[in-house]
Enzyme design. Structure first.
Site, PDB file in Angstrom:
ATOM      1  N   ASP A  75       0.767  -1.227  -0.117  1.00 14.67           N
ATOM      2  CA  ASP A  75       0.103   0.125  -0.127  1.00 14.67           C
ATOM      3  C   ASP A  75       0.823   1.144  -0.096  1.00 14.67           C
ATOM      4  O   ASP A  75       1.827   1.321   0.570  1.00 14.67           O
ATOM      5  CB  ASP A  75      -0.997  -0.103   1.202  1.00 14.67           C
ATOM      6  CG  ASP A  75      -0.254  -0.224   2.448  1.00 14.67           C
ATOM      7  OD1 ASP A  75       0.026   0.922   3.083  1.00 14.67           O
ATOM      8  OD2 ASP A  75      -0.085  -1.334   2.882  1.00 14.67           O
ATOM      9  N   GLU A 128      -7.289   4.304  12.819  1.00 14.45           N
ATOM     10  CA  GLU A 128      -6.063   3.960  13.548  1.00 14.45           C
ATOM     11  C   GLU A 128      -6.013   4.771  14.752  1.00 14.45           C
ATOM     12  O   GLU A 128      -5.420   4.592  15.893  1.00 14.45           O
ATOM     13  CB  GLU A 128      -4.945   4.407  12.885  1.00 14.45           C
ATOM     14  CG  GLU A 128      -4.846   3.397  11.526  1.00 14.45           C
ATOM     15  CD  GLU A 128      -3.653   3.847  10.870  1.00 14.45           C
ATOM     16  OE1 GLU A 128      -2.535   3.962  11.518  1.00 14.45           O
ATOM     17  OE2 GLU A 128      -3.733   4.083   9.569  1.00 14.45           O
TER      18      GLU A 128
END
Length: 284
Positions: free
Chosen positions: A87, A178
Site C-alpha cells: 500500500d 487508527e
C-alpha cells in the site's frame, strides 16, 4: 563364592539404563529432521539475516533495513501459497512504476492499495497519479480513506466518493481507522464509522473493507465490525501467520520494492488470487 542375584528393583533399573539411549534418540532424530526441514524451507530468509547481522561493512541504517528484509523474506517464504501486495501514499514520493513488480526481487506484487483521502477535506497529493499508474501495471488496485475521528463522518464519506471512481475489477473501498477520538467517546466514534461505511456502501454497491491495527480492532471494534472484510496491521516479529479472520494482513511497514525509494508497507492476502478476484467489484 556365591554370586548374588539381582533384585527385581535392580533389574528394572538396569533395563531402564539400557533403553535410555534408544529413548533419547527416538526423540532427537525427529527433532533434528524437523530442524533440517525448517532450515531448508526458510533458507533464503536465514541466509539474508545472517548476512545482515555479520556484515561489518554496512552502515547502521543498512543493517536495520537488511534485518527487516530478512524477516519479510523468512515470512513470505513460509506462505508462498498466499499472494502479496503493497500500500502506498504520497509518502513514497515519485515511483518508478515499470520497476514495481516484486518484493525483494522475489515475491510478485499482485495487489496495491492507494491512499485517496484523509478526513473531511484532504486528498492525497499523489492519489490521481498513483491510481492511474497502478491501473497500467496489471495489478489489482484498491483505494483507502484515512478516517479522522474528530471530523464529521458524512463529510469524510463525501470526500472519498467525490475523489475515487471505482470500476469493476477494483477492490472494495477501504476505511482506515487508527486514531482514538480526542473529543468524543468511543461509542460516538463507532456511530461515525458506521455512517461512513453505510454511505460508501450505498454509493459503490459493495461492502467496504475495514483496516485497523490488531490491538485497536480487538479492543474497540471487533464486536460491531467483525462482519466486514478485515485488513489488520500487526508487525510483531513472533507472529508468523495471519489469524483466520484477517482477510488481509499488513505484516511489515519496512518492505523493499524496486522502483520505490524508502520503506513500503507489505501485505498478505489470506487466500489465493481467485479468491481475491471474487472479492473485487464484479463485472455486471
Amino acid at each position: 563364592m556365591v554370586k548374588k542375584r539381582k533384585t527385581s528393583k535392580q533389574k528394572i533399573t538396569a533395563d531402564a539404563k539400557e533403553r535410555r539411549p534408544y529413548f533419547i534418540w527416538s526423540i532427537l532424530i525427529p527433532l533434528i529432521l524437523v530442524l533440517l526441514f525448517a532450515l531448508y524451507h526458510y533458507r533464503a530468509g536465514i541466509t539474508y539475516y545472517i548476512g545482515a547481522v555479520f556484515n561489518t561493512n554496512s552502515a547502521y541504517s543498512d543493517k536495520e533495513k537488511n534485518k527487516h528484509d530478512a524477516r519479510n523474506i523468512f515470512l513470505m517464504t513460509g506462505h508462498q501459497e498466499k499472494i502479496f501486495g503493497i500500500d502506498i501514499s504520497a509518502y513514497q514520493g515519485e515511483i518508478n512504476w515499470p520497476d514495481v513488480q516484486t518484493i525483494n526481487d522475489s515475491f510478485p506484487i499482485d495487489f496495491i492499495f492507494v491512499r485517496a483521502t484523509m478526513g473531511a477535506t484532504k486528498q492525497d497529493d499523489k492519489f490521481a497519479e498513483n491510481w492511474k499508474s497502478v491501473a497500467g501495471r496489471n495489478k489489482i488496485r484498491g483505494a483507502y480513506h484515512y478516517f479522522r475521528p474528530n471530523e464529521n463522518s458524512l463529510k469524510q464519506a463525501r470526500n472519498f466518493i467525490q475523489t475515487v471512481k471505482l470500476h469493476p475489477g477494483d477492490l472494495p473501498p477501504v476505511l482506515d481507522i487508527e486514531e482514538k477520538p480526542r473529543s468524543q467517546p468511543m461509542d460516538s466514534l463507532k456511530v461515525g464509522l458506521k455512517r461512513w461505511l453505510e454511505v460508501v456502501e450505498k454509493h459503490y454497491k459493495v461492502k467496504p473493507i475495514v483496516y485497523s491495527g490488531d490491538s485497536y480492532f480487538s479492543d474497540f471494534l471487533e464486536k460491531e465490525f467483525k462482519e466486514y472484510t478485515l485488513w489488520i496491521a500487526n508487525y510483531n516479529f513472533w507472529v508468523e501467520k495471519p489469524k483466520d479472520h484477517w482477510h488481509f494482513w499488513q505484516f511489515s511497514e519496512k518492505g523493499s520494492v524496486k522502483g520505490i525509494t524508502g520503506p513500503v508497507d507489505l501485505n498478505m492476502y489470506n487466500g489465493d488470487i481467485e479468491a481475491l478476484e471474487r472479492l473485487c467489484i464484479p463485472f455486471r
